[in-house]
Design a protein around this motif. Structure first.
Motif, PDB file in Angstrom:
ATOM      1  N   LEU A  85      43.005  99.039  46.408  1.00  0.00           N
ATOM      2  CA  LEU A  85      43.477  98.850  45.039  1.00  0.00           C
ATOM      3  C   LEU A  85      44.850  98.191  45.006  1.00  0.00           C
ATOM      4  CD1 LEU A  85      42.380 102.212  43.417  1.00  0.00           C
ATOM      5  CD2 LEU A  85      41.663  99.944  42.697  1.00  0.00           C
ATOM      6  N   PHE A  86      45.753  98.662  45.860  1.00  0.00           N
ATOM      7  CA  PHE A  86      47.087  98.061  45.888  1.00  0.00           C
ATOM      8  C   PHE A  86      47.023  96.631  46.425  1.00  0.00           C
ATOM      9  CE2 PHE A  86      48.835 102.385  45.402  1.00  0.00           C
ATOM     10  CZ  PHE A  86      49.849 102.111  44.494  1.00  0.00           C
ATOM     11  N   THR A  87      46.107  96.366  47.357  1.00  0.00           N
ATOM     12  CA  THR A  87      45.918  94.998  47.839  1.00  0.00           C
ATOM     13  C   THR A  87      45.457  94.088  46.708  1.00  0.00           C
ATOM     14  OG1 THR A  87      45.315  95.820  50.040  1.00  0.00           O
ATOM     15  CG2 THR A  87      44.699  93.553  49.510  1.00  0.00           C
ATOM     16  N   ASP A  88      44.417  94.525  45.980  1.00  0.00           N
ATOM     17  CA  ASP A  88      43.887  93.727  44.871  1.00  0.00           C
ATOM     18  C   ASP A  88      44.931  93.563  43.765  1.00  0.00           C
ATOM     19  OD1 ASP A  88      41.481  93.556  46.198  1.00  0.00           O
ATOM     20  OD2 ASP A  88      40.568  95.242  45.132  1.00  0.00           O
ATOM     21  N   LEU A 111      48.490  90.272  40.526  1.00  0.00           N
ATOM     22  CA  LEU A 111      49.807  90.083  39.913  1.00  0.00           C
ATOM     23  C   LEU A 111      50.413  88.742  40.333  1.00  0.00           C
ATOM     24  CD1 LEU A 111      51.348  93.669  40.209  1.00  0.00           C
ATOM     25  CD2 LEU A 111      50.726  92.476  38.098  1.00  0.00           C
ATOM     26  N   SER A 112      50.206  88.351  41.593  1.00  0.00           N
ATOM     27  CA  SER A 112      50.718  87.049  42.043  1.00  0.00           C
ATOM     28  C   SER A 112      49.985  85.905  41.363  1.00  0.00           C
ATOM     29  CB  SER A 112      50.606  86.930  43.562  1.00  0.00           C
ATOM     30  OG  SER A 112      49.256  86.792  43.966  1.00  0.00           O
ATOM     31  N   LEU A 149      48.984  85.753  38.374  1.00  0.00           N
ATOM     32  CA  LEU A 149      49.480  85.554  37.011  1.00  0.00           C
ATOM     33  C   LEU A 149      50.483  84.402  36.929  1.00  0.00           C
ATOM     34  CD1 LEU A 149      49.993  89.228  35.735  1.00  0.00           C
ATOM     35  CD2 LEU A 149      48.254  87.596  34.984  1.00  0.00           C
ATOM     36  N   PHE A 150      51.159  84.123  38.033  1.00  0.00           N
ATOM     37  CA  PHE A 150      52.145  83.035  38.055  1.00  0.00           C
ATOM     38  C   PHE A 150      51.488  81.655  38.121  1.00  0.00           C
ATOM     39  CE2 PHE A 150      54.560  86.657  39.630  1.00  0.00           C
ATOM     40  CZ  PHE A 150      55.740  86.551  38.899  1.00  0.00           C
ATOM     41  N   PHE A 151      50.191  81.618  38.472  1.00  0.00           N
ATOM     42  CA  PHE A 151      49.540  80.343  38.705  1.00  0.00           C
ATOM     43  C   PHE A 151      48.378  80.070  37.748  1.00  0.00           C
ATOM     44  CE2 PHE A 151      51.392  81.822  42.688  1.00  0.00           C
ATOM     45  CZ  PHE A 151      52.186  80.730  43.036  1.00  0.00           C
ATOM     46  N   TYR A 152      47.675  81.136  37.330  1.00  0.00           N
ATOM     47  CA  TYR A 152      46.525  80.940  36.454  1.00  0.00           C
ATOM     48  C   TYR A 152      46.986  80.993  35.009  1.00  0.00           C
ATOM     49  CZ  TYR A 152      43.628  81.772  40.591  1.00  0.00           C
ATOM     50  OH  TYR A 152      43.038  81.695  41.828  1.00  0.00           O
ATOM     51  N   LYS A 153      46.974  79.849  34.349  1.00  0.00           N
ATOM     52  CA  LYS A 153      47.538  79.734  33.005  1.00  0.00           C
ATOM     53  C   LYS A 153      46.484  79.631  31.899  1.00  0.00           C
ATOM     54  CE  LYS A 153      51.692  79.683  34.726  1.00  0.00           C
ATOM     55  NZ  LYS A 153      52.552  80.879  34.586  1.00  0.00           N
ATOM     56  N   GLN A 154      45.246  79.332  32.270  1.00  0.00           N
ATOM     57  CA  GLN A 154      44.212  79.208  31.252  1.00  0.00           C
ATOM     58  C   GLN A 154      43.934  80.565  30.611  1.00  0.00           C
ATOM     59  OE1 GLN A 154      40.683  77.302  32.706  1.00  0.00           O
ATOM     60  NE2 GLN A 154      41.788  75.498  33.495  1.00  0.00           N
ATOM     61  N   SER A 155      43.644  80.533  29.324  1.00  0.00           N
ATOM     62  CA  SER A 155      43.478  81.768  28.556  1.00  0.00           C
ATOM     63  C   SER A 155      42.385  82.666  29.134  1.00  0.00           C
ATOM     64  CB  SER A 155      43.157  81.429  27.099  1.00  0.00           C
ATOM     65  OG  SER A 155      42.943  82.602  26.354  1.00  0.00           O
ATOM     66  N   GLU A 156      41.241  82.075  29.504  1.00  0.00           N
ATOM     67  CA  GLU A 156      40.123  82.866  30.030  1.00  0.00           C
ATOM     68  C   GLU A 156      40.493  83.514  31.364  1.00  0.00           C
ATOM     69  OE1 GLU A 156      35.491  82.259  31.526  1.00  0.00           O
ATOM     70  OE2 GLU A 156      36.482  80.682  30.368  1.00  0.00           O
ATOM     71  N   GLN A 157      41.181  82.760  32.216  1.00  0.00           N
ATOM     72  CA  GLN A 157      41.598  83.291  33.508  1.00  0.00           C
ATOM     73  C   GLN A 157      42.610  84.425  33.353  1.00  0.00           C
ATOM     74  OE1 GLN A 157      43.011  79.586  35.206  1.00  0.00           O
ATOM     75  NE2 GLN A 157      41.245  79.449  36.570  1.00  0.00           N
ATOM     76  N   LYS A 158      43.558  84.238  32.447  1.00  0.00           N
ATOM     77  CA  LYS A 158      44.584  85.259  32.231  1.00  0.00           C
ATOM     78  C   LYS A 158      43.982  86.521  31.636  1.00  0.00           C
ATOM     79  CE  LYS A 158      48.824  84.556  31.569  1.00  0.00           C
ATOM     80  NZ  LYS A 158      50.193  84.284  31.059  1.00  0.00           N
ATOM     81  N   ASN A 159      43.039  86.366  30.727  1.00  0.00           N
ATOM     82  CA  ASN A 159      42.390  87.543  30.134  1.00  0.00           C
ATOM     83  C   ASN A 159      41.616  88.326  31.187  1.00  0.00           C
ATOM     84  OD1 ASN A 159      43.345  87.015  27.573  1.00  0.00           O
ATOM     85  ND2 ASN A 159      41.538  85.834  26.964  1.00  0.00           N
ATOM     86  N   LEU A 192      42.211  88.334  34.434  1.00  0.00           N
ATOM     87  CA  LEU A 192      43.198  88.952  35.316  1.00  0.00           C
ATOM     88  C   LEU A 192      43.834  90.178  34.671  1.00  0.00           C
ATOM     89  CD1 LEU A 192      45.144  85.994  36.994  1.00  0.00           C
ATOM     90  CD2 LEU A 192      43.917  87.830  38.157  1.00  0.00           C
ATOM     91  N   ASN A 193      44.196  90.060  33.405  1.00  0.00           N
ATOM     92  CA  ASN A 193      44.823  91.188  32.700  1.00  0.00           C
ATOM     93  C   ASN A 193      43.887  92.388  32.630  1.00  0.00           C
ATOM     94  OD1 ASN A 193      47.304  89.956  32.184  1.00  0.00           O
ATOM     95  ND2 ASN A 193      46.574  88.993  30.301  1.00  0.00           N
ATOM     96  N   SER A 194      42.596  92.132  32.410  1.00  0.00           N
ATOM     97  CA  SER A 194      41.613  93.226  32.365  1.00  0.00           C
ATOM     98  C   SER A 194      41.503  93.907  33.721  1.00  0.00           C
ATOM     99  CB  SER A 194      40.238  92.689  31.945  1.00  0.00           C
ATOM    100  OG  SER A 194      40.277  92.193  30.630  1.00  0.00           O
ATOM    101  N   SER A 195      41.472  93.092  34.785  1.00  0.00           N
ATOM    102  CA  SER A 195      41.359  93.647  36.133  1.00  0.00           C
ATOM    103  C   SER A 195      42.615  94.434  36.503  1.00  0.00           C
ATOM    104  CB  SER A 195      41.129  92.515  37.136  1.00  0.00           C
ATOM    105  OG  SER A 195      40.890  93.041  38.421  1.00  0.00           O
ATOM    106  N   ILE A 196      43.782  93.905  36.168  1.00  0.00           N
ATOM    107  CA  ILE A 196      45.040  94.604  36.453  1.00  0.00           C
ATOM    108  C   ILE A 196      45.104  95.924  35.690  1.00  0.00           C
ATOM    109  CG2 ILE A 196      47.543  94.505  36.063  1.00  0.00           C
ATOM    110  CD1 ILE A 196      47.318  91.469  36.682  1.00  0.00           C
ATOM    111  N   LYS A 197      44.661  95.906  34.450  1.00  0.00           N
ATOM    112  CA  LYS A 197      44.646  97.136  33.650  1.00  0.00           C
ATOM    113  C   LYS A 197      43.753  98.189  34.301  1.00  0.00           C
ATOM    114  CE  LYS A 197      43.832  98.784  28.930  1.00  0.00           C
ATOM    115  NZ  LYS A 197      43.394  98.394  27.558  1.00  0.00           N
TER     116      LYS A 197
END
Length: 244
Positions: free
Chosen positions: A155-158, A163-164, A166-176, A178-183
């Protein structure tokens, strides 16, 4: 929470099952370690100890560590075997039998654990590792490996990777996504820690009886899911009657 499988699962479904089962795993992790000084929710450390004992030619001690690994594996095997077997009859209840078996194991350790600590502490570790193997396999099968609840290394690896990103994926679908997975990762980690804190606080006055909190949590989850399923079936029946 338990009912939906694979692609039919939403983030809300995964958050619910993740919070419930990671809370249980946190309690088991701390209670098992305080009781018998063994890791009882994962086997990574046991493998290292197994190899160490074998190289020292302590074969009996090495065999015990092998059994720790084996019982976690056995729990995983039994859980998925039951899921596959039950899914061929009624997929709505694939979670019930493995969760009830887990609850019975935790309840038995809670009731008889104080006697086993004196006579056979390894039996406690075997039982808890089997229960956690059951749980981890069940939630992995239900969520198609999206949710894992018994250990935090992956989990900490993923979480670090996402989190890293987030600095590179800027498209709305990708960020959403990522945010869901991080949550989801943060929810599992938080409830695992919460379960560990509860286990640590109540272990002092209750001993292994603290596992009854974990059992109660599992049974509440089963009852809630059964109630939701019956409500959905009732709503479908009412809709069918209205159409007629």
């Amino acid at each position: 929470m338990f009912k939906h499988l694979g692609k039919t699962r939403t983030l809300k479904h995964n958050l619910r099952i993740a919070s419930l089962l990671s809370f249980v795993a946190g309690i088991v992790n701390v209670a098992g370690f305080l009781a018998v000084q063994r890791l009882t929710t994962n086997v990574t450390g046991h493998f290292a100890f197994f190899v160490d004992e074998v190289f020292k030619l302590h074969f009996w001690e090495g065999f015990i560590y092998f059994l720790f690994i084996f019982f976690f594996f056995l729990g995983s095997f039994v859980s998925n075997f039951l899921v596959e077997l039950i899914s061929r009859k009624n997929a709505d209840y694939i979670y019930v039998i493995p969760t009830i078996i887990e609850s019975l194991i935790l309840f038995s350790v809670a009731i008889f654990g104080e006697f086993l600590i004196r006579d056979n502490p390894n039996l406690i570790a075997f039982s808890l590792l089997f229960a956690m193997g059951l749980q981890n396999s069940l939630v992995t099968s239900i969520s198609k490996a999206t949710v894992r609840t018994t250990h935090l290394t992956g989990l900490f690896t993923d979480l670090g990777i996402e989190l890293s990103q987030l600095f590179f994926y800027k498209q709305s679908e990708q960020k959403n996504r990522l945010n869901s997975s991080i949550k989801l990762r943060l929810t599992i980690i938080s409830f695992f820690f919460l379960g560990g804190i509860i286990g640590g606080i109540f272990y002092a006055p209750l001993g292994l009886h603290v596992l009854i909190i974990a059992v109660t949590t599992l049974l509440i989850g089963i009852a809630y899911n059964d109630w939701k399923l019956k409500l959905i079936l009732l709503q479908r029946k009412i809709k069918t009657l209205h159409k007629k």
